[in-house]
Design a protein around this motif. Structure first.
Motif, PDB file in Angstrom:
ATOM      1  N   UNK A 156       0.852  -1.190   0.000  1.00 33.94           N
ATOM      2  CA  UNK A 156       0.000   0.000   0.000  1.00 33.94           C
ATOM      3  C   UNK A 156       0.888   1.241   0.000  1.00 33.94           C
ATOM      4  N   UNK A 157       0.565   2.211  -0.835  1.00 35.43           N
ATOM      5  CA  UNK A 157       1.274   3.491  -0.844  1.00 35.43           C
ATOM      6  C   UNK A 157       0.580   4.426   0.131  1.00 35.43           C
ATOM      7  N   UNK A 158       1.278   4.758   1.210  1.00 30.25           N
ATOM      8  CA  UNK A 158       0.666   5.570   2.260  1.00 30.25           C
ATOM      9  C   UNK A 158       0.826   7.044   1.944  1.00 30.25           C
ATOM     10  N   UNK A 159      -0.289   7.769   1.957  1.00 34.61           N
ATOM     11  CA  UNK A 159      -0.299   9.204   1.679  1.00 34.61           C
ATOM     12  C   UNK A 159      -0.496   9.969   2.982  1.00 34.61           C
ATOM     13  N   UNK A 160       0.610  10.205   3.680  1.00 37.68           N
ATOM     14  CA  UNK A 160       0.484  10.834   4.994  1.00 37.68           C
ATOM     15  C   UNK A 160       0.090  12.300   4.908  1.00 37.68           C
ATOM     16  N   UNK A 161       0.151  12.895   3.699  1.00 37.48           N
ATOM     17  CA  UNK A 161      -0.247  14.296   3.563  1.00 37.48           C
ATOM     18  C   UNK A 161      -1.732  14.453   3.271  1.00 37.48           C
ATOM     19  N   UNK A 162      -2.412  13.377   2.905  1.00 35.79           N
ATOM     20  CA  UNK A 162      -3.802  13.465   2.465  1.00 35.79           C
ATOM     21  C   UNK A 162      -4.773  13.506   3.637  1.00 35.79           C
ATOM     22  N   UNK A 163      -5.823  14.292   3.484  1.00 34.46           N
ATOM     23  CA  UNK A 163      -6.940  14.278   4.427  1.00 34.46           C
ATOM     24  C   UNK A 163      -8.019  13.334   3.922  1.00 34.46           C
ATOM     25  N   UNK A 164      -8.298  13.370   2.624  1.00 34.75           N
ATOM     26  CA  UNK A 164      -9.273  12.472   2.014  1.00 34.75           C
ATOM     27  C   UNK A 164      -8.628  11.893   0.766  1.00 34.75           C
ATOM     28  N   UNK A 169     -11.070   5.289  -5.288  1.00 38.46           N
ATOM     29  CA  UNK A 169     -12.519   5.493  -5.359  1.00 38.46           C
ATOM     30  C   UNK A 169     -13.163   4.627  -6.429  1.00 38.46           C
ATOM     31  N   UNK A 170     -12.473   4.450  -7.539  1.00 35.92           N
ATOM     32  CA  UNK A 170     -13.034   3.629  -8.610  1.00 35.92           C
ATOM     33  C   UNK A 170     -13.249   2.191  -8.173  1.00 35.92           C
ATOM     34  N   UNK A 171     -12.495   1.739  -7.177  1.00 33.56           N
ATOM     35  CA  UNK A 171     -12.663   0.402  -6.614  1.00 33.56           C
ATOM     36  C   UNK A 171     -13.506   0.435  -5.338  1.00 33.56           C
ATOM     37  N   UNK A 172     -14.232   1.513  -5.142  1.00 36.54           N
ATOM     38  CA  UNK A 172     -15.166   1.677  -4.024  1.00 36.54           C
ATOM     39  C   UNK A 172     -14.475   1.655  -2.662  1.00 36.54           C
ATOM     40  N   UNK A 173     -13.361   2.375  -2.577  1.00 36.03           N
ATOM     41  CA  UNK A 173     -12.648   2.524  -1.314  1.00 36.03           C
ATOM     42  C   UNK A 173     -12.188   3.975  -1.184  1.00 36.03           C
ATOM     43  N   UNK A 174     -12.492   4.590  -0.050  1.00 36.70           N
ATOM     44  CA  UNK A 174     -12.072   5.958   0.240  1.00 36.70           C
ATOM     45  C   UNK A 174     -11.560   5.979   1.679  1.00 36.70           C
ATOM     46  N   UNK A 175     -10.388   6.555   1.884  1.00 33.88           N
ATOM     47  CA  UNK A 175      -9.811   6.628   3.224  1.00 33.88           C
ATOM     48  C   UNK A 175      -9.624   8.088   3.637  1.00 33.88           C
ATOM     49  N   UNK A 176      -9.811   8.351   4.927  1.00 33.51           N
ATOM     50  CA  UNK A 176      -9.656   9.703   5.469  1.00 33.51           C
ATOM     51  C   UNK A 176      -8.555   9.701   6.516  1.00 33.51           C
ATOM     52  N   UNK A 177      -7.923  10.845   6.709  1.00 30.94           N
ATOM     53  CA  UNK A 177      -6.749  10.944   7.573  1.00 30.94           C
ATOM     54  C   UNK A 177      -7.071  10.994   9.049  1.00 30.94           C
ATOM     55  N   UNK A 178      -6.457  11.944   9.768  1.00 29.61           N
ATOM     56  CA  UNK A 178      -6.625  12.040  11.218  1.00 29.61           C
ATOM     57  C   UNK A 178      -8.074  12.195  11.632  1.00 29.61           C
ATOM     58  N   UNK A 179      -8.326  12.104  12.941  1.00 30.29           N
ATOM     59  CA  UNK A 179      -9.695  11.942  13.427  1.00 30.29           C
ATOM     60  C   UNK A 179     -10.672  12.990  12.911  1.00 30.29           C
TER      61      UNK A 179
END
Length: 342
Positions: A156-164, A169-179
């Motif tokens: 997995x390529x971790x995007x520590x700068x991203x908030x969203x 998304x095209x594979x129906x997965x969305x991740x969000x950052x800190x709380x």
């Protein structure tokens, strides 16, 4: 009243979940379509989403802070949903994240196969990582989990700068950052299932402004403990007090007694950083603290941490934080002004 079937949003929680995330998500998602009309016209609208809280077994529990939670269902009782939100599930950055939530992970895989959008907040993305659904994708979580992802989930390529992170998304997965990234995820979900206008109206109700600058301005270097590699550990201790010195990597190589290539390889293995990246991260961390509290000019701060050329300092600082030194100072001065009475 609108009797059409509402999109089902399922919130997955556990004892390690923050009440602010779980109940914040629940309150805001349940308000979509209902609260804004009431505030503007005095006549409430219809709730547009069906929101349910689930857990592994569906039994009442207490989450972080000893706050009671009464799930509406066990995971096994939900076979289909429009979207699942995996709430944060606190895990120490030094723990092994695998095997903590086997029932939840199996259920997530089934839900994804059945067509659900899977989303996560903060450490919730660790469950998606363990499921294998994030392999080959970019994803985010709280910036503190960067090293954990690199150690345990190298596919997995971790995007520590991203908030969203919408890369999957095209594979129906969305991740969000800190709380507090649940704010951004909630607006995204409302826009997706209720429309852009409802998302804007909801943001106005709750004063959501988004995190346009990403996580980088807030991130802090999570330094590993001194390693078991003696020469590298000695250099870590030395550089902690000498990061501002000229040619610091050359001096560490000389101090280690290793050739440059061997030193670089062993240093990265021990710390997760290339030597120059480690030095730059230390310098940026010190500069951040000075910009937050000191009255030195920006250029003087740069010189104090080892950059005689102001342009080089600005370039390295912005790469590490996403902001120029001046913008960083302004941002955190506003916070200090709020906190100062205390």
């Amino acid at each position: 009243m609108n009797t059409a079937k509402k999109p089902l949003i399922v919130l997955l929680a556990a004892p390690e979940t923050s009440a602010s995330v779980l109940y914040g998500l629940y309150d805001v998602l349940m308000s979509a379509g209902a609260v804004y009309p009431d505030m503007v016209t005095g006549a409430p609208g219809d709730e547009m989403l069906d929101v349910r809280i689930v857990s592994a077994d569906g039994k009442p529990f207490h989450c972080i802070g000893n706050i009671p939670v009464e799930p509406q269902s066990a995971v096994g009782e939900i076979g289909k949903a429009d979207a699942v939100v995996i709430c944060d599930m606190y895990t120490s950055i030094y723990d092994v994240p695998n095997g903590r939530y086997p029932r939840e992970v199996d259920w997530l895989k089934r839900m994804h196969q059945a067509g659900a959008l899977l989303t996560s907040v903060c450490s919730g993305s660790l469950l998606l990582a363990e499921s294998g659904l994030l392999n080959g994708h970019q994803a985010t979580a709280h910036w503190a989990y960067r090293d954990m992802f690199q150690r345990h989930f190298p596919k997995i390529t971790f995007r520590n700068e991203s908030v969203l992170c919408l890369a999957a998304e095209a594979d129906r997965i969305v991740t969000a950052g800190g709380v507090t990234a649940w704010h951004d995820l909630t607006v995204y979900l409302i826009a997706r299932y209720c429309g852009y206008q409802t998302a804007i109206e909801t943001a106005k109700v709750f004063l959501f402004s988004g995190h346009a600058e990403g996580q980088s301005p807030y991130s802090v270097m999570t330094r590993p403990m001194e390693s078991n590699d003696g020469p590298i550990s000695d250099c870590q201790v030395w550089i902690a007090d000498h990061y501002a010195s000229a040619k610091p990597v050359e001096k560490m190589v000389e101090r280690s007694g290793l050739n440059a290539r061997t030193f670089s390889r062993r240093f990265r293995t021990a710390t997760g950083f290339a030597p120059i990246e480690y030095v730059q991260a230390l310098r940026v961390e010190e500069a951040k603290q000075m910009l937050e509290t000191d009255k030195l000019s920006n250029d003087d701060v740069g010189a104090a941490v080892g950059y005689e050329d102001p342009a080089s300092f600005r370039r390295v600082f912005k790469r590490g934080t996403g902001l120029s030194p001046a913008a960083y100072r302004r941002k955190f001065q506003r916070i200090s002004q709020i906190a100062r009475p205390y």
